[in-house]
Enzyme design. Structure first.
Site, PDB file in Angstrom:
ATOM      1  N   GLU A  33      24.518 -19.136  37.134  1.00  0.00           N
ATOM      2  CA  GLU A  33      24.518 -18.202  35.995  1.00  0.00           C
ATOM      3  C   GLU A  33      23.271 -17.315  36.097  1.00  0.00           C
ATOM      4  O   GLU A  33      22.170 -17.807  36.257  1.00  0.00           O
ATOM      5  CB  GLU A  33      24.539 -18.997  34.684  1.00  0.00           C
ATOM      6  N   GLU A  36      22.305 -16.293  30.470  1.00  0.00           N
ATOM      7  CA  GLU A  36      22.214 -17.508  29.661  1.00  0.00           C
ATOM      8  C   GLU A  36      23.543 -18.254  29.704  1.00  0.00           C
ATOM      9  O   GLU A  36      24.608 -17.629  29.756  1.00  0.00           O
ATOM     10  CB  GLU A  36      21.940 -17.145  28.193  1.00  0.00           C
ATOM     11  N   GLY A  38      26.780 -19.916  28.341  1.00  0.00           N
ATOM     12  CA  GLY A  38      27.585 -19.536  27.172  1.00  0.00           C
ATOM     13  C   GLY A  38      28.173 -18.141  27.312  1.00  0.00           C
ATOM     14  O   GLY A  38      29.117 -17.791  26.618  1.00  0.00           O
ATOM     15  N   ALA A 112      24.826 -14.560  42.023  1.00  0.00           N
ATOM     16  CA  ALA A 112      25.523 -14.998  43.236  1.00  0.00           C
ATOM     17  C   ALA A 112      26.339 -13.870  43.860  1.00  0.00           C
ATOM     18  O   ALA A 112      26.920 -13.049  43.158  1.00  0.00           O
ATOM     19  CB  ALA A 112      26.443 -16.162  42.900  1.00  0.00           C
ATOM     20  N   GLY A 178      38.095   2.489  17.411  1.00  0.00           N
ATOM     21  CA  GLY A 178      38.641   1.707  16.296  1.00  0.00           C
ATOM     22  C   GLY A 178      39.393   0.490  16.816  1.00  0.00           C
ATOM     23  O   GLY A 178      40.464   0.150  16.329  1.00  0.00           O
ATOM     24  N   GLU A 200      38.277   7.191  16.194  1.00  0.00           N
ATOM     25  CA  GLU A 200      39.258   6.556  17.081  1.00  0.00           C
ATOM     26  C   GLU A 200      40.169   7.618  17.687  1.00  0.00           C
ATOM     27  O   GLU A 200      40.724   8.450  16.978  1.00  0.00           O
ATOM     28  CB  GLU A 200      40.075   5.509  16.294  1.00  0.00           C
ATOM     29  N   GLY A 265      35.928  -0.482  24.856  1.00  0.00           N
ATOM     30  CA  GLY A 265      36.515  -1.406  25.810  1.00  0.00           C
ATOM     31  C   GLY A 265      35.454  -2.037  26.698  1.00  0.00           C
ATOM     32  O   GLY A 265      34.263  -1.713  26.607  1.00  0.00           O
ATOM     33  N   ARG A 266      35.903  -2.970  27.526  1.00  0.00           N
ATOM     34  CA  ARG A 266      35.005  -3.692  28.440  1.00  0.00           C
ATOM     35  C   ARG A 266      35.591  -3.638  29.842  1.00  0.00           C
ATOM     36  O   ARG A 266      36.806  -3.582  29.994  1.00  0.00           O
ATOM     37  CB  ARG A 266      34.845  -5.147  27.986  1.00  0.00           C
ATOM     38  N   HIS A 436      49.961 -26.764  -2.213  1.00  0.00           N
ATOM     39  CA  HIS A 436      49.814 -25.674  -3.174  1.00  0.00           C
ATOM     40  C   HIS A 436      48.539 -25.904  -3.973  1.00  0.00           C
ATOM     41  O   HIS A 436      48.271 -27.036  -4.361  1.00  0.00           O
ATOM     42  CB  HIS A 436      51.010 -25.647  -4.126  1.00  0.00           C
TER      43      HIS A 436
END
Ligand code: NAI
Length: 458
Positions: A33, A36, A38, A112, A178, A200, A265-266, A436
């Site tokens: 990694e 970090e 996670g 890596a 958006g 958007e 976006g990614r 309920h």
């Protein structure tokens, strides 16, 4: 050179889950990694967003409480809030480290690169080392996309990572996109006091998610009521001295802003990984794999880097499957059927959906049942009646899709997910007694409506 059975690159929800499961199955594993443990989800995504969402919840519900006669005047201590976010993230990160250690996984810090089949070079500030492995699992995740003319600088132009550090609460926050991230972060900054404008490109919110037109309209109304200004059909084109230039059908204009969050976006993290060197294919930026996550002999890819829904739970699911496959290559594949992946969006109200999108189900002529929260006792008792539950069934009556807009939607979607995964019918939902007064009664009522036997709705 270190030798191991499996080397995993990336310690996010895909990679750390794969590594822990491999360790539990008695397979020697090394996890590399560069940041970090996670990954994005824990450090700069799902977890800090939800911590901010929870912390700002009283601010978002002030008006509902005022109607009940309870007035709240919360004071925000941004420094303490920042500390709390890092305490939450730190505690969970520590937990991941312990889980890996318990499973006997060796964690290596560094970046890596594949230098040949089963061979990695790992660069760290302290030096370079080589790892040789029988199998390599790529779980390198994704990174926020920058817009040309709006590069991230962490000061004026923020990525989601910057926004989650809560550098300040700007007077005017312009959110570009958006989609899921733009709306989740726009919601919490609005609660903290920013004037928020969302720009958007398309003519609707959450265009990539599959929420129904009706569900989207409910969300749009609720966001507008919170004071979030929505500029749909508008393309952000670049920075100006005082804000951002946007183009709409009527021409261009400037929207002033003190901070700009770009959430368009990614993209997968593939650069510098060396995948081509070992014969793997990259298409539209994603590592191409077969259904068993194999990208080349001895090379696997899971999570965002492989494409599909960029969701932590999908990534972790793939982590479990790839670990089991590597540990027992001759065993029949565990997840023959495509997994049912729910989506949960933490706006106010929350939006969650699973399976066939409701509008698609309607277009296919499938039966759809709808139940408005305005007919649910619990929603009235909580002062939040804007929302609905919709459920769709195939010709055999099996549940194929569901959509929730309203409080706890992110939790409620679990029942529908199980129903689809287990092949349950809408009748089974309708025959199940739901406590309920609770929100899960909404799915039960929607199932009754689908069967033509509505109870509390028309
Ligand atoms: P997204 O793809 O959900 O939304 C990006 C939006 O930006 C789109 O609606 C697009 O039309 C718009 N856009 C693109 N260029 C534009 C421009 N120049 N001007 C105005 N609008 C423009 O991407 P987002 O929100 O960044 O999320 C990335 C990924 O992370 C998604 O795949 C999402 O599913 C995942 N994610 C999921 C979460 C959840 O399920 N709760 C939370 C956070 C992220």
């Amino acid at each position: 050179m270190e030798r191991t059975r499996v080397a995993i690159v990336g310690g996010g929800p895909a990679g750390y889950v794969a590594a822990r499961r491999l360790g539990q199955l008695g397979v020697e594993a090394v996890l590399v990694e560069r940041g970090e443990l996670g990954g994005t989800c824990l450090n700069e995504g799902c977890i800090p967003t939800k911590a901010l969402y929870a912390a700002t919840s009283p601010l978002g519900h002030r008006e509902a409480f005022a109607r009940m006669g309870i007035s709240l005047s919360p004071q925000v201590d941004a420094a303490r809030l920042r500390t709390w976010l890092s305490e939450v993230v730190g505690a969970l990160r520590g937990g991941v480290g312990k889980l890996l250690a318990q499973a006997g996984v060796d964690v290596v810090s560094g970046e890596a690169t594949l230098v040949g089949p089963g061979r990695l070079r790992v660069r760290a500030p302290t030096g370079e080392e080589g790892i040789a492995a029988d199998a390599v699992v790529l779980a390198t995740g994704s990174t926020p996309i920058e817009l040309p003319g709006l590069p991230f600088d962490g000061e004026r132009v923020w990525s989601s990572t910057d926004a989650l550090l809560l550098p300040r609460v700007p007077d005017r926050l312009l959110v570009i996109g958006g989609g899921v991230i733009g709306l989740e972060l726009g919601t919490v900054y609005r609660r903290l006091g920013s004037a928020v404008v969302v720009v958007e490109l398309l003519d609707r919110l959450l265009p990539g998610v599959g929420v129904s037109r009706r569900g989207e309209a409910l969300l749009r109304r609720a966001l507008a009521a919170q004071g979030i200004e929505l500029r749909l059909g508008a393309r952000a084109e670049g920075l100006t001295a005082d804000g951002v230039k946007i183009r709409t059908a009527n021409g261009t204009e400037e929207v002033p802003a003190d901070a700009i969050l770009v959430a368009v976006g990614r993209r997968p993290n593939v650069d510098g990984l060396g995948v081509e060197a070992v014969g793997a294919r990259v298409e539209r930026g994603f590592v191409v794999t077969d259904d068993g996550f194999a990208a080349a002999p001895g090379l696997y890819a899971i999570g965002d880097v492989r494409g599909g829904w960029m969701l932590a739970h999908k990534a972790s699911h793939e982590g479990l499957l790839v670990a089991e496959r590597i540990a027992a290559p001759s065993a029949p594949p565990a997840g023959e059927a495509a997994p049912v992946i729910p989506q949960a969006i933490f706006t106010q109200p929350e939006v969650a959906l699973v399976g066939v999108p409701i509008d698609e189900a309607t277009a296919q002529g499938l039966r759809v049942g709808r139940f408005p929260l305005a007919a649910l006792g619990r929603a009235w008792a909580q002062g939040e009646i804007g929302g609905h539950v919709q459920v769709a069934a195939d010709a055999a009556g099996k549940v194929v899709g569901a959509e929730f807009v309203g409080p706890h939607a992110s939790d409620l979607v679990a029942e529908a997910t199980l129903a689809i995964q287990a092949g349950l019918t809408v009748r089974a939902l309708a025959e199940t007694v739901h406590a309920h007064p609770t929100f899960p009664e909404g799915l039960w009522e929607a199932a009754l409506a689908l069967l033509g036997r509505p109870l509390h709705s028309g």
